[in-house]
Design a protein around this motif. Structure first.
Motif, PDB file in Angstrom:
ATOM      1  N   GLN A   2      48.058  -8.345 -40.805  1.00 45.43           N
ATOM      2  CA  GLN A   2      47.736  -9.458 -41.704  1.00 45.43           C
ATOM      3  C   GLN A   2      48.985 -10.278 -41.965  1.00 45.43           C
ATOM      4  O   GLN A   2      50.084  -9.730 -42.083  1.00 45.43           O
ATOM      5  CB  GLN A   2      47.174  -8.946 -43.021  1.00 45.43           C
ATOM      6  N   GLN A   4      50.371 -13.014 -44.646  1.00 43.73           N
ATOM      7  CA  GLN A   4      50.118 -13.605 -45.957  1.00 43.73           C
ATOM      8  C   GLN A   4      51.175 -14.657 -46.236  1.00 43.73           C
ATOM      9  O   GLN A   4      52.346 -14.322 -46.442  1.00 43.73           O
ATOM     10  CB  GLN A   4      50.140 -12.520 -47.031  1.00 43.73           C
ATOM     11  N   SER A   6      52.796 -17.898 -48.447  1.00 46.55           N
ATOM     12  CA  SER A   6      52.895 -18.417 -49.811  1.00 46.55           C
ATOM     13  C   SER A   6      53.759 -19.678 -49.773  1.00 46.55           C
ATOM     14  O   SER A   6      54.559 -19.875 -48.854  1.00 46.55           O
ATOM     15  CB  SER A   6      53.476 -17.368 -50.759  1.00 46.55           C
ATOM     16  N   CYS A  21      56.083 -16.092 -45.239  1.00 44.42           N
ATOM     17  CA  CYS A  21      54.949 -15.394 -44.651  1.00 44.42           C
ATOM     18  C   CYS A  21      55.339 -13.940 -44.419  1.00 44.42           C
ATOM     19  O   CYS A  21      56.317 -13.660 -43.728  1.00 44.42           O
ATOM     20  CB  CYS A  21      54.548 -16.046 -43.339  1.00 44.42           C
TER      21      CYS A  21
END
Length: 119
Positions: A2, A4, A6, A21
């Motif tokens: 994954q 993620q 921001s 990330c």
């Protein structure tokens, strides 16, 4: 795996864009980490990539305004673009290539984070 991201959102012209990330669920070695972007009505394009050896590739349109770095301990890549312009408006996608323990190299993409440069 994954990714993620921001950061992003609304940025004023002339300001700075900062994205990060974090990759999780990693099952091998991260080779490249970086960002692509896609503006409305345009194709996805490279912004910047940094390899596990520290080599970078940067788009000409942002080359003098961009800093990319990575923290391998945190599996995180950071992007900063200074003096942003309206043409930097796009959805930014985090990207990694991962070499698994059986030497298979795979690409992974984040979901995308919208950056709008506007006053």
């Amino acid at each position: 795996v994954q990714l993620q991201a921001s950061g992003g959102g609304l940025v004023q012209p002339g300001g700075s864009l900062r994205l990060s990330c974090e990759a999780s669920g990693i099952f091998g070695n991260i080779i490249d980490m970086g960002w692509y972007r896609q503006a409305p009505g345009k194709q996805r394009e490279l912004v910047a990539i940094i390899s596990n050896e520290g080599r970078t590739r940067k788009a000409e349109s942002v080359k003098g305004r961009l800093t990319i770095s990575r923290d391998d301990g945190e599996s995180t890549v950071y992007l900063q673009v200074d003096n942003v312009k309206p043409e930097d408006t796009a959805t930014y996608y985090c990207y990694i290539t991962l070499k698994s323990f059986n030497s298979l190299v795979m690409e992974y993409w984040g979901k995308g984070t919208l950056v709008t440069v506007s006053s």
